[in-house]
Write a protein that holds these residues in place. Sequence first.
Motif, PDB file in Angstrom:
ATOM      1  N   ALA A   1      19.464  45.051 -69.816  1.00  0.00           N
ATOM      2  CA  ALA A   1      20.869  45.395 -69.568  1.00  0.00           C
ATOM      3  C   ALA A   1      21.004  46.834 -69.096  1.00  0.00           C
ATOM      4  N   HIS A   2      20.230  47.755 -69.691  1.00  0.00           N
ATOM      5  CA  HIS A   2      20.288  49.154 -69.269  1.00  0.00           C
ATOM      6  C   HIS A   2      19.802  49.301 -67.834  1.00  0.00           C
ATOM      7  N   GLN A   3      18.747  48.573 -67.495  1.00  0.00           N
ATOM      8  CA  GLN A   3      18.208  48.649 -66.137  1.00  0.00           C
ATOM      9  C   GLN A   3      19.186  48.065 -65.117  1.00  0.00           C
ATOM     10  N   VAL A   4      19.882  47.009 -65.487  1.00  0.00           N
ATOM     11  CA  VAL A   4      20.871  46.419 -64.582  1.00  0.00           C
ATOM     12  C   VAL A   4      21.986  47.424 -64.306  1.00  0.00           C
ATOM     13  N   LEU A   5      22.487  48.082 -65.348  1.00  0.00           N
ATOM     14  CA  LEU A   5      23.541  49.074 -65.158  1.00  0.00           C
ATOM     15  C   LEU A   5      23.070  50.211 -64.262  1.00  0.00           C
TER      16      LEU A   5
ATOM     17  N   GLN B   1      34.908  50.535 -63.863  1.00  0.00           N
ATOM     18  CA  GLN B   1      35.141  51.929 -64.246  1.00  0.00           C
ATOM     19  C   GLN B   1      34.437  52.254 -65.563  1.00  0.00           C
ATOM     20  N   GLU B   2      34.498  51.320 -66.510  1.00  0.00           N
ATOM     21  CA  GLU B   2      33.852  51.551 -67.810  1.00  0.00           C
ATOM     22  C   GLU B   2      32.334  51.575 -67.657  1.00  0.00           C
ATOM     23  N   GLY B   3      31.793  50.692 -66.833  1.00  0.00           N
ATOM     24  CA  GLY B   3      30.356  50.706 -66.592  1.00  0.00           C
ATOM     25  C   GLY B   3      29.910  51.978 -65.908  1.00  0.00           C
ATOM     26  N   SER B   4      30.723  52.472 -64.992  1.00  0.00           N
ATOM     27  CA  SER B   4      30.415  53.730 -64.322  1.00  0.00           C
ATOM     28  C   SER B   4      30.393  54.884 -65.317  1.00  0.00           C
ATOM     29  N   ARG B   5      31.365  54.917 -66.217  1.00  0.00           N
ATOM     30  CA  ARG B   5      31.392  55.973 -67.232  1.00  0.00           C
ATOM     31  C   ARG B   5      30.156  55.913 -68.112  1.00  0.00           C
ATOM     32  N   LEU B   6      29.730  54.700 -68.448  1.00  0.00           N
ATOM     33  CA  LEU B   6      28.581  54.522 -69.331  1.00  0.00           C
ATOM     34  C   LEU B   6      27.286  55.017 -68.698  1.00  0.00           C
TER      35      LEU B   6
ATOM     36  N   PRO C   1      26.217  60.940 -58.959  1.00  0.00           N
ATOM     37  CA  PRO C   1      27.350  60.399 -59.715  1.00  0.00           C
ATOM     38  C   PRO C   1      27.472  58.900 -59.511  1.00  0.00           C
ATOM     39  N   PRO C   2      27.859  58.155 -60.558  1.00  0.00           N
ATOM     40  CA  PRO C   2      28.057  56.712 -60.400  1.00  0.00           C
ATOM     41  C   PRO C   2      29.137  56.420 -59.366  1.00  0.00           C
ATOM     42  N   TYR C   3      29.112  55.210 -58.883  1.00  0.00           N
ATOM     43  CA  TYR C   3      29.964  54.838 -57.759  1.00  0.00           C
ATOM     44  C   TYR C   3      30.747  53.594 -58.139  1.00  0.00           C
ATOM     45  N   PRO C   4      31.828  53.763 -58.916  1.00  0.00           N
ATOM     46  CA  PRO C   4      32.580  52.584 -59.356  1.00  0.00           C
ATOM     47  C   PRO C   4      33.350  51.955 -58.203  1.00  0.00           C
ATOM     48  N   ILE C   5      33.561  50.659 -58.297  1.00  0.00           N
ATOM     49  CA  ILE C   5      34.364  49.917 -57.316  1.00  0.00           C
ATOM     50  C   ILE C   5      35.575  49.384 -58.053  1.00  0.00           C
ATOM     51  N   ALA C   6      36.751  49.713 -57.537  1.00  0.00           N
ATOM     52  CA  ALA C   6      37.969  49.525 -58.306  1.00  0.00           C
ATOM     53  C   ALA C   6      38.463  48.087 -58.350  1.00  0.00           C
ATOM     54  N   SER C   7      38.069  47.247 -57.390  1.00  0.00           N
ATOM     55  CA  SER C   7      38.634  45.904 -57.341  1.00  0.00           C
ATOM     56  C   SER C   7      37.710  44.983 -56.571  1.00  0.00           C
ATOM     57  N   THR C   8      37.962  43.672 -56.717  1.00  0.00           N
ATOM     58  CA  THR C   8      37.172  42.711 -55.956  1.00  0.00           C
ATOM     59  C   THR C   8      37.449  42.840 -54.456  1.00  0.00           C
TER      60      THR C   8
END
Length: 304
Positions: free
Chosen positions: A22-26, A86-91, A102-109
């Motif tokens: 799971a950590h590697q996937v994130l 967003q939560e996964g990006s923060r993690l 920096p992580p690159y969150p995607i806000a929507s489908t």
Amino acid sequence: MSSPAPDTPTPTWTPSPAEPLAHQVLAALAQHRIATTSQLRRMLRPDGTRQLMSRALNRLRSDGFVDCTVLPDANRTRTHAWYLTQEGSRLTRDLPVLRGRPPYPIASTTAASLKTPHTLAVVRTHLAFAEDARRLGHEHGPWDWTPEVSHSIGEGERLVTDALMYYTAVESEHRRKLRAFVEVDRSTMSSERLAAKLIEYARLLQYEAQPVGRRRRTAAGPAWLRWYPVFPRVLFVLTGASRARLENRMSDLQAMVAHHPLVAALAREARLGAAVLADLEQHGPAQAVWIPLAGGEPRPWTDL
């Protein structure tokens, strides 16, 4: 660059199973932006089952760390493309493998669907190199491929390459540390615009950062020396059109090298090549599938 290699090289393509999947996937989604279930399995657990990866992804989705978009498929199968919430990006913000990225969150489908075709083509290209490296005993893993690397080229403009690749070729008693800027072209822009990308790389080769304030300018050399001991190869990977059209696009890249003085100077200092993505996936990047943009017979990318 080369250095003595150990008697028995240990490929580092596959992440250690000691770290939770799971950590590697994130981390992989933070690094590569978007990837399908199959791509993540090939990247992180090439000897594992699809069910293993699906279970890990579904748990992360239940926890709110990842989400997915369903890709259209002519065969009516459901292919999921995964990305961080967003939560996964923060993690993942402080993961050691992503230090400085920096992580690159995607806000929507909807945002994911707009980015998915190009991003997945870039991941396909990475996997072609990674699987070849694993077969050959070379070193190139998920964290040796950094998407969307940006460099200033002066006048307030920046060059953004689709990916920066680090690759260690283990050859007999030596290790060759290779770097490459990778441009993945899906034939969505004009051939002229694609070839003009070479001018940006020529500007990067020559660009020298200006000193701040009134300090006297020193002979610091080109700005790229801050990051690379030698200028990386520039590799164009083409897909999304007929073979004839892709060959025409490669010819236009060669014409830019032949006729533009800045690009001709780039070709004298850096290795430039182009290949078709389907050839990389079928034969492997280490085969003679690369067209040297400065002219010559097809060859492996390491021999450009």
